[in-house]
Design an enzyme around this catalytic site. Structure first.
Site, PDB file in Angstrom:
ATOM      1  N   SER A   1      39.970  52.310  43.085  1.00 28.77           N
ATOM      2  CA  SER A   1      38.574  51.767  43.235  1.00 28.77           C
ATOM      3  C   SER A   1      37.706  52.943  43.411  1.00 28.77           C
ATOM      4  O   SER A   1      38.113  54.105  44.207  1.00 28.77           O
ATOM      5  CB  SER A   1      38.358  50.984  44.584  1.00 28.77           C
ATOM      6  OG  SER A   1      37.062  50.887  45.014  1.00 28.77           O
TER       7      SER A   1
ATOM      8  N   ASP B   1      32.954  31.393  49.509  1.00 24.35           N
ATOM      9  CA  ASP B   1      32.625  32.802  48.848  1.00 24.35           C
ATOM     10  C   ASP B   1      33.051  32.516  47.543  1.00 24.35           C
ATOM     11  O   ASP B   1      32.323  33.103  46.511  1.00 24.35           O
ATOM     12  CB  ASP B   1      33.328  33.865  49.509  1.00 24.35           C
ATOM     13  CG  ASP B   1      32.839  34.032  51.169  1.00 24.35           C
ATOM     14  OD1 ASP B   1      31.760  33.482  51.322  1.00 24.35           O
ATOM     15  OD2 ASP B   1      33.380  34.758  51.800  1.00 24.35           O
TER      16      ASP B   1
ATOM     17  N   GLU C   1      27.317  27.730  57.519  1.00 27.74           N
ATOM     18  CA  GLU C   1      28.242  28.968  58.028  1.00 27.74           C
ATOM     19  C   GLU C   1      29.212  28.497  58.953  1.00 27.74           C
ATOM     20  O   GLU C   1      28.951  27.570  59.626  1.00 27.74           O
ATOM     21  CB  GLU C   1      27.320  29.769  58.655  1.00 27.74           C
ATOM     22  CG  GLU C   1      27.866  31.379  58.681  1.00 27.74           C
ATOM     23  CD  GLU C   1      27.583  31.695  57.095  1.00 27.74           C
ATOM     24  OE1 GLU C   1      28.323  31.903  56.374  1.00 27.74           O
ATOM     25  OE2 GLU C   1      26.152  32.163  56.548  1.00 27.74           O
ATOM     26  N   HIS C   2      30.450  28.811  58.522  1.00 29.51           N
ATOM     27  CA  HIS C   2      31.948  28.337  59.328  1.00 29.51           C
ATOM     28  C   HIS C   2      31.939  26.890  59.120  1.00 29.51           C
ATOM     29  O   HIS C   2      32.589  26.300  59.774  1.00 29.51           O
ATOM     30  CB  HIS C   2      31.906  28.729  60.568  1.00 29.51           C
ATOM     31  CG  HIS C   2      31.862  30.306  60.978  1.00 29.51           C
ATOM     32  ND1 HIS C   2      33.189  30.944  61.035  1.00 29.51           N
ATOM     33  CD2 HIS C   2      31.140  31.399  61.128  1.00 29.51           C
ATOM     34  CE1 HIS C   2      32.962  32.189  61.363  1.00 29.51           C
ATOM     35  NE2 HIS C   2      32.064  32.563  61.273  1.00 29.51           N
ATOM     36  N   THR C   3      31.412  26.040  57.967  1.00 29.24           N
ATOM     37  CA  THR C   3      31.654  24.791  57.492  1.00 29.24           C
ATOM     38  C   THR C   3      32.821  24.680  56.723  1.00 29.24           C
ATOM     39  O   THR C   3      33.405  23.842  56.653  1.00 29.24           O
ATOM     40  CB  THR C   3      30.112  24.373  57.030  1.00 29.24           C
ATOM     41  OG1 THR C   3      29.829  25.301  56.259  1.00 29.24           O
ATOM     42  CG2 THR C   3      29.295  24.183  58.114  1.00 29.24           C
TER      43      THR C   3
ATOM     44  N   SER D   1      31.888  40.962  49.216  1.00 35.19           N
ATOM     45  CA  SER D   1      32.364  41.967  48.561  1.00 35.19           C
ATOM     46  C   SER D   1      33.957  41.730  48.042  1.00 35.19           C
ATOM     47  O   SER D   1      34.587  41.792  47.192  1.00 35.19           O
ATOM     48  CB  SER D   1      32.434  43.451  48.894  1.00 35.19           C
ATOM     49  OG  SER D   1      33.179  43.602  50.229  1.00 35.19           O
ATOM     50  N   SER D   2      34.442  41.273  49.246  1.00 29.38           N
ATOM     51  CA  SER D   2      36.058  40.791  49.081  1.00 29.38           C
ATOM     52  C   SER D   2      36.323  39.599  48.152  1.00 29.38           C
ATOM     53  O   SER D   2      37.252  39.744  47.472  1.00 29.38           O
ATOM     54  CB  SER D   2      36.534  40.346  50.632  1.00 29.38           C
ATOM     55  OG  SER D   2      35.797  39.288  51.018  1.00 29.38           O
TER      56      SER D   2
ATOM     57  N   ALA E   1      29.378  43.753  54.706  1.00 24.13           N
ATOM     58  CA  ALA E   1      28.036  43.678  54.976  1.00 24.13           C
ATOM     59  C   ALA E   1      27.982  41.889  55.049  1.00 24.13           C
ATOM     60  O   ALA E   1      26.785  41.599  55.048  1.00 24.13           O
ATOM     61  CB  ALA E   1      27.149  44.200  54.038  1.00 24.13           C
TER      62      ALA E   1
HETATM   63  P1  ADP Z   1      32.462  41.222  52.855  1.00 17.16           P
HETATM   64  O1  ADP Z   1      33.488  40.212  52.106  1.00 17.16           O
HETATM   65  O2  ADP Z   1      31.481  40.455  53.387  1.00 17.16           O
HETATM   66  O3  ADP Z   1      31.979  42.481  52.137  1.00 17.16           O
HETATM   67  P2  ADP Z   1      35.142  41.579  54.211  1.00 17.16           P
HETATM   68  O4  ADP Z   1      35.534  42.227  55.557  1.00 17.16           O
HETATM   69  O5  ADP Z   1      35.544  40.360  53.711  1.00 17.16           O
HETATM   70  O6  ADP Z   1      33.677  41.694  53.933  1.00 17.16           O
HETATM   71  O7  ADP Z   1      35.618  42.265  52.862  1.00 17.16           O
HETATM   72  C1  ADP Z   1      35.373  43.746  52.852  1.00 17.16           C
HETATM   73  C2  ADP Z   1      36.684  44.515  52.076  1.00 17.16           C
HETATM   74  O8  ADP Z   1      36.945  44.114  50.663  1.00 17.16           O
HETATM   75  C3  ADP Z   1      36.524  45.929  52.267  1.00 17.16           C
HETATM   76  O9  ADP Z   1      36.914  46.504  53.610  1.00 17.16           O
HETATM   77  C4  ADP Z   1      37.717  46.356  51.580  1.00 17.16           C
HETATM   78  O10 ADP Z   1      38.921  46.442  51.993  1.00 17.16           O
HETATM   79  C5  ADP Z   1      37.616  45.340  50.125  1.00 17.16           C
HETATM   80  N1  ADP Z   1      36.675  45.779  49.074  1.00 17.16           N
HETATM   81  C6  ADP Z   1      35.382  45.135  48.765  1.00 17.16           C
HETATM   82  N2  ADP Z   1      34.901  46.080  47.928  1.00 17.16           N
HETATM   83  C7  ADP Z   1      35.894  46.780  47.516  1.00 17.16           C
HETATM   84  C8  ADP Z   1      35.831  47.740  46.496  1.00 17.16           C
HETATM   85  N3  ADP Z   1      34.585  48.193  45.637  1.00 17.16           N
HETATM   86  N4  ADP Z   1      36.536  48.723  46.481  1.00 17.16           N
HETATM   87  C9  ADP Z   1      37.766  48.589  47.509  1.00 17.16           C
HETATM   88  N5  ADP Z   1      37.806  47.649  48.192  1.00 17.16           N
HETATM   89  C10 ADP Z   1      36.891  46.756  48.420  1.00 17.16           C
HETATM   90 MG    MG Z   2      34.573  38.692  52.609  1.00 20.54          MG
END
Ligand code: ADP
Ligand code: MG
Length: 393
Positions: A77, A181, A43-45, A136-137, A132
């Site tokens: 979305s 990621d 992590e953070h590497t 997801s990003s 989480a």
């Molecule tokens: P992680 O990548 O761990 O989930 P991040 O803070 O890096 O957390 O990214 C989350 C952000 O990505 C959300 O706040 C949103 O802006 C965007 N995002 C991710 N999935 C979706 C989705 N299905 N619809 C719209 N935006 C999304």
């Molecule tokens: Mg992210």
């Protein structure tokens, strides 16, 4: 949390296409899916040119897209309010706020690089929980990059895709994340983790069969709200880069663990020393974890996971009370190891537990959360899964 398994690409693609038709009134031409990921260790590497060991999850984010024939860009979305209505040439950092900056940043990066990318209608749907620590990003930026590449015949390879997705996040959203990621999301392999070398971008599959050595993985989503993630993350990154300058190395990856005492002695302040100690020892833990997994000694990685957590909590200071409570409860309940996963400041814990003890360990975390009046956590057993794919095939 739902484990949204996707062995049925055709079925999922059909549902997504129908959804796109109901929103935009025509057929999508590209259908892509990209998974979330868990980082097992490291992590953070990545932004220190180092090593990480993530694996892709069964949870999928999907994107349906069609070109508009002009420059009009419309993005929606299912998980977020609002529609982005703009044109591709109008995009510039700061012009789009909120969630739509992630997909818009992809289009901006491709246009900026001179690719022949015009307007699109894009619909996003996802089973990857947002914010989480399950990436997801990157699932969003990678799936949109893949879909755009398909629509406009760009033929981007995985490394070019990962770099575009990273630049969208770095330069358009303003989150200075590394490359781990994106590589995990794009290149994940069924039943394997990926040893990521963030300097060469090489990814090496490491077998990770569930049930090996009478163990299983358990993920707890603490549901702790992300706090100050971007600012704190950026501070960690710039601190590491400053430390590398002070030490006269290209990146902290170049500090050998055997040279760590000398490196620490050469640094002017305690906070810098702690940050460097985390990165150098974490890189070593990743390589040791890979070594043990290759020998089938899965149980032996437990202490490395816990040592990673302690380092992230005390030296890198990216944990929060909910996460520490979950880790402590898991270890007290007999888990073999547990650590925060993802960039930190909230999110998920990955733990290694004895086969069959996941329900007991989960219950222990629930009880500990109830005692401290935290939001009840969710949990799932993560299965190492394939990376991004077209749903047309
Ligand atoms: P992680 O990548 O761990 O989930 P991040 O803070 O890096 O957390 O990214 C989350 C952000 O990505 C959300 O706040 C949103 O802006 C965007 N995002 C991710 N999935 C979706 C989705 N299905 N619809 C719209 N935006 C999304
Ligand atoms: Mg992210």
């Amino acid at each position: 949390m739902t484990g949204d398994d996707d062995n049925d690409a055709g079925g999922r693609g059909a549902v997504l296409a129908a959804d796109f038709r109901s929103v935009f009134g025509r057929e999508p031409e590209a259908l892509w899916a990209a998974p979330g990921r868990i980082n097992l260790i490291g992590e953070h590497t990545d932004y220190n040119d180092g090593f990480a060991l993530p694996f892709a999850l069964p949870h999928l984010l999907t994107v349906a897209a069609a070109p508009t024939g002009d420059d009009t860009l419309t993005i929606r979305s299912r998980q977020a309010d609002g529609t982005l209505d703009t044109t591709a040439p109008e995009l510039a950092p700061g012009t789009v706020r909120g969630w739509a900056a992630y997909p818009a940043g992809v289009v901006w990066d491709l246009v900026r690089a001179g690719h022949p990318v015009g307007g699109m209608e894009i619909l996003v749907d996802s089973a990857v929980p947002l914010g989480a620590g399950l990436s997801s990003s990157a699932a969003l930026t990678c799936a949109v990059t893949r879909a755009t590449s398909d629509l406009y015949g760009l033929d981007l390879d995985p490394h070019a895709t990962a770099r575009t997705a990273q630049r969208a996040e770095n330069d358009f959203v303003g989150m200075p994340c590394g490359i781990m990621d994106q590589l995990a999301v794009l290149l994940g392999i069924d039943q394997h983790a990926l040893l990521v070398d963030a300097r060469s971008l090489e990814t090496t599959p490491v077998p990770l069969a569930p049930g090996e050595d009478d163990t299983e993985f358990l993920v707890i989503d603490t549901r702790a709200p992300h706090r100050l993630v971007t600012d704190e993350y950026a501070e960690r990154r710039w601190t590491c880069e400053w430390a590398a300058v002070l030490l006269g190395v290209p990146a902290l990856r170049d500090v050998d663990p055997t040279d760590l005492p000398g490196a620490l002695a050469a640094l002017p302040e305690n906070r810098l020393r702690r940050r460097v100690r985390h990165v150098v020892t974490e890189n070593a833990r990743v390589l040791e974890t890979v070594h043990l997994l290759r020998q089938g000694r899965t149980r032996a990685i437990g202490p490395l996971l816990t040592a990673s957590h302690v380092s992230l909590r005390d030296d890198f200071e990216v944990s929060v009370p909910e996460v520490d409570t979950a880790v402590d409860a898991l270890l007290t309940a007999g888990a073999l190891g547990a650590r925060i996963t993802g960039g930190g400041f909230g999110g998920c814990v990955i733990s290694l537990v004895e086969s069959g003890t996941a329900p007991r360990c989960t219950a222990a975390v629930r009880d500990a959360f109830a005692r401290r009046a935290f939001t009840p956590p969710t949990s799932f057993t993560p299965t190492p899964s394939p990376g991004a794919r077209s749903l047309r095939e």
